[in-house]
Design a protein around this motif. Structure first.
Motif, PDB file in Angstrom:
ATOM      1  N   ARG A 296      44.492  37.573  46.340  1.00  0.00           N
ATOM      2  CA  ARG A 296      43.807  38.835  47.036  1.00  0.00           C
ATOM      3  C   ARG A 296      42.270  38.843  46.851  1.00  0.00           C
ATOM      4  O   ARG A 296      41.770  38.243  46.093  1.00  0.00           O
ATOM      5  N   PHE A 297      41.939  39.561  47.741  1.00  0.00           N
ATOM      6  CA  PHE A 297      40.644  39.683  47.745  1.00  0.00           C
ATOM      7  C   PHE A 297      40.066  40.256  46.604  1.00  0.00           C
ATOM      8  O   PHE A 297      39.075  39.909  46.043  1.00  0.00           O
ATOM      9  N   ILE A 298      40.670  41.200  46.175  1.00  0.00           N
ATOM     10  CA  ILE A 298      40.118  42.079  44.736  1.00  0.00           C
ATOM     11  C   ILE A 298      41.573  42.554  44.166  1.00  0.00           C
ATOM     12  O   ILE A 298      42.465  43.137  44.701  1.00  0.00           O
ATOM     13  N   ASP A 299      41.504  42.678  42.924  1.00  0.00           N
ATOM     14  CA  ASP A 299      42.567  43.266  42.167  1.00  0.00           C
ATOM     15  C   ASP A 299      42.124  44.634  41.545  1.00  0.00           C
ATOM     16  O   ASP A 299      41.178  44.662  40.605  1.00  0.00           O
ATOM     17  N   GLN A 300      42.436  45.644  42.221  1.00  0.00           N
ATOM     18  CA  GLN A 300      42.020  46.828  42.014  1.00  0.00           C
ATOM     19  C   GLN A 300      42.317  47.368  40.459  1.00  0.00           C
ATOM     20  O   GLN A 300      41.666  48.385  40.221  1.00  0.00           O
ATOM     21  N   THR A 301      43.201  46.645  39.955  1.00  0.00           N
ATOM     22  CA  THR A 301      43.448  47.356  38.576  1.00  0.00           C
ATOM     23  C   THR A 301      42.448  46.836  37.431  1.00  0.00           C
ATOM     24  O   THR A 301      42.384  47.463  36.533  1.00  0.00           O
TER      25      THR A 301
ATOM     26  N   GLU B 141      30.897  47.782  25.948  1.00  0.00           N
ATOM     27  CA  GLU B 141      30.430  46.609  26.771  1.00  0.00           C
ATOM     28  C   GLU B 141      30.677  46.689  28.224  1.00  0.00           C
ATOM     29  O   GLU B 141      31.593  47.506  28.621  1.00  0.00           O
ATOM     30  N   ARG B 142      30.114  45.876  28.966  1.00  0.00           N
ATOM     31  CA  ARG B 142      30.215  45.763  30.195  1.00  0.00           C
ATOM     32  C   ARG B 142      30.909  44.515  30.822  1.00  0.00           C
ATOM     33  O   ARG B 142      30.749  43.435  29.839  1.00  0.00           O
ATOM     34  N   ILE B 143      31.693  44.312  31.607  1.00  0.00           N
ATOM     35  CA  ILE B 143      32.602  43.346  31.957  1.00  0.00           C
ATOM     36  C   ILE B 143      31.989  42.514  33.375  1.00  0.00           C
ATOM     37  O   ILE B 143      31.916  43.501  34.248  1.00  0.00           O
ATOM     38  N   PRO B 144      31.839  41.377  33.635  1.00  0.00           N
ATOM     39  CA  PRO B 144      31.658  40.819  34.884  1.00  0.00           C
ATOM     40  C   PRO B 144      32.478  40.816  35.818  1.00  0.00           C
ATOM     41  O   PRO B 144      33.820  40.472  35.571  1.00  0.00           O
ATOM     42  N   SER B 145      32.210  41.242  37.038  1.00  0.00           N
ATOM     43  CA  SER B 145      33.121  41.129  38.274  1.00  0.00           C
ATOM     44  C   SER B 145      32.301  40.439  39.241  1.00  0.00           C
ATOM     45  O   SER B 145      31.147  40.840  39.791  1.00  0.00           O
ATOM     46  N   PHE B 146      32.638  39.173  39.755  1.00  0.00           N
ATOM     47  CA  PHE B 146      31.926  38.285  40.641  1.00  0.00           C
ATOM     48  C   PHE B 146      32.474  37.877  41.825  1.00  0.00           C
ATOM     49  O   PHE B 146      33.607  37.819  41.972  1.00  0.00           O
ATOM     50  N   CYS B 147      31.538  37.740  42.568  1.00  0.00           N
ATOM     51  CA  CYS B 147      31.944  37.136  44.084  1.00  0.00           C
ATOM     52  C   CYS B 147      32.204  35.667  44.150  1.00  0.00           C
ATOM     53  O   CYS B 147      31.603  34.721  43.187  1.00  0.00           O
ATOM     54  N   ASP B 148      33.314  34.825  44.640  1.00  0.00           N
ATOM     55  CA  ASP B 148      33.612  33.419  44.359  1.00  0.00           C
ATOM     56  C   ASP B 148      34.045  33.039  45.724  1.00  0.00           C
ATOM     57  O   ASP B 148      34.590  33.952  46.393  1.00  0.00           O
ATOM     58  N   LEU B 149      33.826  31.593  46.129  1.00  0.00           N
ATOM     59  CA  LEU B 149      34.449  31.016  47.206  1.00  0.00           C
ATOM     60  C   LEU B 149      35.404  30.005  46.815  1.00  0.00           C
ATOM     61  O   LEU B 149      35.035  29.340  45.949  1.00  0.00           O
ATOM     62  N   ARG B 150      36.236  29.821  47.620  1.00  0.00           N
ATOM     63  CA  ARG B 150      37.293  28.835  47.386  1.00  0.00           C
ATOM     64  C   ARG B 150      36.510  27.537  48.093  1.00  0.00           C
ATOM     65  O   ARG B 150      36.291  27.689  49.094  1.00  0.00           O
ATOM     66  N   PRO B 151      36.742  26.299  47.689  1.00  0.00           N
ATOM     67  CA  PRO B 151      36.347  25.322  48.575  1.00  0.00           C
ATOM     68  C   PRO B 151      36.813  25.137  49.986  1.00  0.00           C
ATOM     69  O   PRO B 151      38.200  25.176  50.315  1.00  0.00           O
ATOM     70  N   GLY B 152      35.813  25.093  50.590  1.00  0.00           N
ATOM     71  CA  GLY B 152      36.236  25.028  52.162  1.00  0.00           C
ATOM     72  C   GLY B 152      36.387  26.290  53.141  1.00  0.00           C
ATOM     73  O   GLY B 152      36.490  26.274  54.108  1.00  0.00           O
ATOM     74  N   SER B 153      35.988  27.510  52.048  1.00  0.00           N
ATOM     75  CA  SER B 153      36.643  28.789  52.729  1.00  0.00           C
ATOM     76  C   SER B 153      34.931  29.391  52.852  1.00  0.00           C
ATOM     77  O   SER B 153      34.276  29.222  52.145  1.00  0.00           O
ATOM     78  N   GLU B 154      35.001  30.438  54.000  1.00  0.00           N
ATOM     79  CA  GLU B 154      33.773  31.242  54.041  1.00  0.00           C
ATOM     80  C   GLU B 154      34.008  32.660  53.807  1.00  0.00           C
ATOM     81  O   GLU B 154      33.020  33.260  53.741  1.00  0.00           O
ATOM     82  N   LEU B 155      35.264  32.653  53.167  1.00  0.00           N
ATOM     83  CA  LEU B 155      35.601  34.079  52.627  1.00  0.00           C
ATOM     84  C   LEU B 155      35.586  34.375  51.265  1.00  0.00           C
ATOM     85  O   LEU B 155      36.335  33.418  50.702  1.00  0.00           O
ATOM     86  N   PHE B 156      34.996  35.237  50.773  1.00  0.00           N
ATOM     87  CA  PHE B 156      34.827  35.407  49.112  1.00  0.00           C
ATOM     88  C   PHE B 156      35.921  36.241  48.687  1.00  0.00           C
ATOM     89  O   PHE B 156      36.414  37.089  49.504  1.00  0.00           O
ATOM     90  N   HIS B 157      36.171  36.241  47.462  1.00  0.00           N
ATOM     91  CA  HIS B 157      36.953  37.120  46.900  1.00  0.00           C
ATOM     92  C   HIS B 157      36.122  37.616  45.604  1.00  0.00           C
ATOM     93  O   HIS B 157      35.358  36.986  45.245  1.00  0.00           O
ATOM     94  N   ILE B 158      36.906  38.748  44.900  1.00  0.00           N
ATOM     95  CA  ILE B 158      36.206  39.127  43.634  1.00  0.00           C
ATOM     96  C   ILE B 158      37.049  39.123  42.601  1.00  0.00           C
ATOM     97  O   ILE B 158      38.295  39.346  42.523  1.00  0.00           O
ATOM     98  N   VAL B 159      36.269  38.412  41.385  1.00  0.00           N
ATOM     99  CA  VAL B 159      37.177  37.860  40.103  1.00  0.00           C
ATOM    100  C   VAL B 159      36.608  38.946  39.113  1.00  0.00           C
ATOM    101  O   VAL B 159      35.303  38.909  38.873  1.00  0.00           O
ATOM    102  N   THR B 160      37.532  39.377  38.406  1.00  0.00           N
ATOM    103  CA  THR B 160      37.035  40.104  37.349  1.00  0.00           C
ATOM    104  C   THR B 160      37.808  39.859  36.018  1.00  0.00           C
ATOM    105  O   THR B 160      39.021  39.489  35.982  1.00  0.00           O
ATOM    106  N   LEU B 161      36.848  39.579  34.831  1.00  0.00           N
ATOM    107  CA  LEU B 161      37.376  39.023  33.526  1.00  0.00           C
ATOM    108  C   LEU B 161      36.394  39.389  32.682  1.00  0.00           C
ATOM    109  O   LEU B 161      35.226  39.036  32.810  1.00  0.00           O
ATOM    110  N   PRO B 162      36.902  39.524  31.175  1.00  0.00           N
ATOM    111  CA  PRO B 162      35.766  39.877  30.339  1.00  0.00           C
ATOM    112  C   PRO B 162      34.912  38.478  29.879  1.00  0.00           C
ATOM    113  O   PRO B 162      35.558  37.472  30.099  1.00  0.00           O
ATOM    114  N   ALA B 163      33.793  38.694  29.449  1.00  0.00           N
ATOM    115  CA  ALA B 163      33.034  37.678  29.306  1.00  0.00           C
ATOM    116  C   ALA B 163      33.595  36.756  27.925  1.00  0.00           C
ATOM    117  O   ALA B 163      33.051  35.376  28.247  1.00  0.00           O
ATOM    118  N   GLY B 164      33.943  37.432  27.041  1.00  0.00           N
ATOM    119  CA  GLY B 164      34.240  36.791  25.857  1.00  0.00           C
ATOM    120  C   GLY B 164      32.990  36.197  25.054  1.00  0.00           C
ATOM    121  O   GLY B 164      31.850  36.686  25.469  1.00  0.00           O
TER     122      GLY B 164
END
Length: 206
Positions: free
Chosen positions: A122-127, A80-103
């Protein structure tokens, strides 16, 4: 992950043809009807963005060619492939990348994704990085019509890049511009068509 029987692989000739090209990547854009998804998310208090990430992941995994990868020069089929998506925190213009299995549950994925995104510092969890990912992005500020993606010069990169823009309403239907970038060594337009049809069916079944 299972390595394929390359000599008897029906795609061998196509794979070798596009392997001779220095940049075997291409992208396709199309309109996606999300009327039923928007209504479903509103009724159930779910994030439209995260719901579409989950549905797109399920639809991509349903088409075998999107699960092909190249590992050490050998073609393999991912479980299977796993989603890794950009997300913004409320009030921020800097995105971070979140990765987790879809389930297997849409609402649970939305809950877990929100929780992980809020806790990530962190911006991205390289692990979490690896060849089994799907890269997702979104431009909710405008109607997306075309997109290119940054990448290292690696012809073995088989990770699909998926993005969409703001949905717009016309004649009672909500649609958005949807972009997908793939490696032509592994994925043809036919398979993108299968993905689009599967995603539309999953949305209609909500």
């Amino acid at each position: 992950m299972t390595y394929i029987d390359y000599e008897n692989w029906q795609r061998k000739e196509v794979f070798e043809f596009f392997s001779a090209i220095s940049h075997p990547f291409y992208s396709v854009g199309f309109r996606q009807d999300v009327t039923a998804l928007a209504a479903y998310c509103k009724r159930n208090g779910l994030s439209f963005y995260l719901a579409l990430v989950w549905l797109s992941t399920k639809a991509l995994n349903a088409v075998e060619n999107f699960r092909y990868t190249i590992d050490g020069g050998r073609v393999a089929l991912l479980d299977e492939r796993i989603p890794s998506f950009c997300d913004l925190r409320p009030g921020s213009e800097l995105f971070h990348i979140v990765t987790l299995p879809a389930g297997d549950d849409l609402a649970e994925f939305c809950r877990a994704a929100r929780e992980k995104s809020a806790a990530q510092t962190r911006f991205i969890d390289q692990t979490s990085e690896g060849a089994s990912l799907i890269y997702f992005s979104c431009t909710p500020w405008f109607d997306l019509t075309a997109l290119t993606n940054e990448r290292d010069f690696d012809r073995d990169d088989a990770i699909p890049r998926v993005a969409w823009g703001k949905y717009v309403e016309e004649n009672g239907r909500k649609t958005l511009g949807f972009s997908i970038e793939v490696n032509h060594r592994l994925v043809d337009g036919f398979h993108i068509g299968q993905f689009s049809e599967t995603l539309s069916r999953y949305i209609s079944e909500l």
